[in-house]
Scaffold this active site. Structure first.
Site, PDB file in Angstrom:
ATOM      1  N   SER A  15       0.806  -1.225   0.000  1.00  0.00           N
ATOM      2  CA  SER A  15       0.000   0.000   0.000  1.00  0.00           C
ATOM      3  C   SER A  15       0.834   1.268   0.000  1.00  0.00           C
ATOM      4  O   SER A  15       0.285   2.363  -0.050  1.00  0.00           O
ATOM      5  CB  SER A  15      -0.911   0.012   1.228  1.00  0.00           C
ATOM      6  OG  SER A  15      -0.179   0.252   2.414  1.00  0.00           O
ATOM      7  N   THR A  63       1.639   7.033   0.581  1.00  0.00           N
ATOM      8  CA  THR A  63       0.806   5.981  -0.007  1.00  0.00           C
ATOM      9  C   THR A  63       1.160   5.702  -1.461  1.00  0.00           C
ATOM     10  O   THR A  63       1.732   6.568  -2.139  1.00  0.00           O
ATOM     11  CB  THR A  63      -0.688   6.407   0.045  1.00  0.00           C
ATOM     12  OG1 THR A  63      -1.514   5.316  -0.324  1.00  0.00           O
ATOM     13  CG2 THR A  63      -0.972   7.578  -0.891  1.00  0.00           C
ATOM     14  N   ARG A  86      -4.152  10.132 -11.106  1.00  0.00           N
ATOM     15  CA  ARG A  86      -5.061  10.340  -9.965  1.00  0.00           C
ATOM     16  C   ARG A  86      -4.263  10.700  -8.706  1.00  0.00           C
ATOM     17  O   ARG A  86      -3.267  10.065  -8.382  1.00  0.00           O
ATOM     18  CB  ARG A  86      -5.871   9.072  -9.727  1.00  0.00           C
ATOM     19  CG  ARG A  86      -6.852   9.138  -8.535  1.00  0.00           C
ATOM     20  CD  ARG A  86      -6.280   8.492  -7.301  1.00  0.00           C
ATOM     21  NE  ARG A  86      -7.272   8.396  -6.216  1.00  0.00           N
ATOM     22  CZ  ARG A  86      -6.987   8.004  -4.984  1.00  0.00           C
ATOM     23  NH1 ARG A  86      -5.756   7.652  -4.661  1.00  0.00           N
ATOM     24  NH2 ARG A  86      -7.910   7.950  -4.061  1.00  0.00           N
ATOM     25  N   THR A 120      -6.493   7.444   6.339  1.00  0.00           N
ATOM     26  CA  THR A 120      -6.338   6.388   5.343  1.00  0.00           C
ATOM     27  C   THR A 120      -7.741   6.021   4.864  1.00  0.00           C
ATOM     28  O   THR A 120      -8.725   6.328   5.527  1.00  0.00           O
ATOM     29  CB  THR A 120      -5.639   5.138   5.916  1.00  0.00           C
ATOM     30  OG1 THR A 120      -6.433   4.601   6.986  1.00  0.00           O
ATOM     31  CG2 THR A 120      -4.248   5.457   6.453  1.00  0.00           C
TER      32      THR A 120
HETATM   33  N1  GLY Z   1      -6.080   7.548   1.198  1.00  0.00           N
HETATM   34  C1  GLY Z   1      -5.214   7.168   0.159  1.00  0.00           C
HETATM   35  C2  GLY Z   1      -5.754   7.446  -1.172  1.00  0.00           C
HETATM   36  O1  GLY Z   1      -6.947   7.549  -1.356  1.00  0.00           O
HETATM   37  O2  GLY Z   1      -4.970   7.559  -2.100  1.00  0.00           O
END
Ligand code: GLY
Length: 366
Positions: free
Chosen positions: A85, A234, A244, A267
């Protein structure tokens, strides 16, 4: 860890303190009165951050800077190919390319830095800190962010591990039965490392829409002077549209620190957090006197209210996704909450490190 939960209960509702010994920083209007002048250092993080919180508290206890402490903590996870992740080994976008997002905030210096859609650099949180330290900007994206990182001496590396690549191939094969990619069943070949169970077990990866995994690490710390810092990093939503950007690199969404009040990070589904200015909302609710846990829950209720699109609601009319917040206030009180039950977060305080249950709005996702 039960003693820690007791601490949470007894601390609920206590107001947060204003600046003490913060150099020239003045408390903003509305910052509550000082309650404590000495704080027990504490760090909170998402469930994949046990080593991160331990590292952060150890560093600040030894006199280290609060931001360096949390960045060193999350660097461990960013470099870990086993965490799909974050950073190296993160799940890629639609095209099979790993694009990373991160932001940092330094409480006492009122500093912020971030990078989004950066490719080929294992530790985007360190690059975000360098944006804060060495530029007049807050956010660098894409190729520019990578060029800045290379200029600062970072190594360009292939971040797609074999395990993550196989999972991407696995996903690509199931996208349509009218294309030329064969599913695993059709090929008769198992995809090595494609079992998702181990990741879901600790809540490291959450499911965005029942299909696409999503994960992140947020880590916040407070030192004994009451100074705060935070970081969120992330690989974002797996199989995302290239380009994105989620909430993690957006100051006020995936992370917010006000050294007079507290720190919060998130998160989960980033789009929902961005639309509600999530972490900033949590900090403002703490400024108004809410405990960290109550502030997290209230900010999550706003997400529920904002979720009006039928495609994002389950049969009960609730969000079909999850979001988690992790917060510390100026007194060193902490909490975390999620829309749905079952999540845990990492806490290190007073020589103890472990997972605690997140508070929640709803029992089941439905
Ligand atoms: N919270 C991480 C994301 O949506 O990229």
């Amino acid at each position: 860890m039960s003693s820690r939960r007791d601490f949470l209960k007894t601390s609920a509702g206590v107001g947060v303190g204003a600046a003490v010994g913060l150099g020239s920083a003045q408390p903003l209007r509305g910052a509550p009165a000082v309650r404590k002048s000495v704080v027990v250092p504490v760090s909170v993080a998402s469930g994949n951050g046990l080593e991160a919180v331990e590292t952060a508290v150890r560093n600040v206890t030894q006199g280290g800077d609060t931001l360096d402490a949390v960045v060193e903590g999350v660097n461990i996870v960013e470099r870990d190919p086993g965490d799909a992740s974050v950073g190296f080994g993160g799940l890629p976008n639609l095209d099979g390319v790993v694009q990373l997002d991160s932001s940092v905030m330094h409480g006492p210096r009122r500093g912020a830095g971030a990078v989004a859609c950066i490719e080929g650099i294992k530790t985007p949180s360190s690059v975000a800190r360098d944006v804060m330290r060495y530029t007049d900007h807050v956010l660098l994206v894409g190729e520019g962010a990578q060029r800045f990182a290379l200029s600062m001496g970072y190594q360009l590396e292939d971040l797609l591990t074999e395990r993550s690549r196989r999972r991407w191939i696995d996903w690509r094969a199931t996208m349509s039965d009218r294309d030329d990619y064969l599913t695993l069943e059709e090929t008769g070949h198992a995809a090595p490392g494609s079992s998702r169970q181990e990741d879901y077990g600790l809540g490291i990866l959450d499911s965005h829409d029942g299909v696409r995994p999503q994960g992140t690490i947020n880590c916040n710390v407070i030192n004994s002077d009451g100074d705060l810092s935070g970081v969120t990093t992330t690989s974002g939503l797996a199989w995302k549209v290239p380009g994105r950007v989620g909430d993690s690199p957006i100051v006020g969404a995936g992370l917010y620190v006000d050294n007079d009040v507290g720190a919060c990070g998130s998160t989960g589904r980033g789009e929902a957090v961005i639309k509600t200015c999530g972490s900033h909302s949590v900090v403002e609710l703490m400024r108004a006197g809410m405990s960290p846990t109550d502030a997290c829950l209230e900010a999550l209720r706003r997400i529920v209210t904002f979720t009006v699109e039928p495609r994002l609601r389950n049969a009960e009319g609730r969000p079909s996704f999850n979001v988690n917040y992790y917060a510390i206030n100026k007194n060193g009180e902490y909490g975390g909450a999620a829309i749905y039950a079952g999540g845990r977060y990492a806490v290190c305080r007073d020589g103890e490190t472990g997972h605690e249950d997140l508070a929640y709005l709803f029992e089941r996702r439905g």
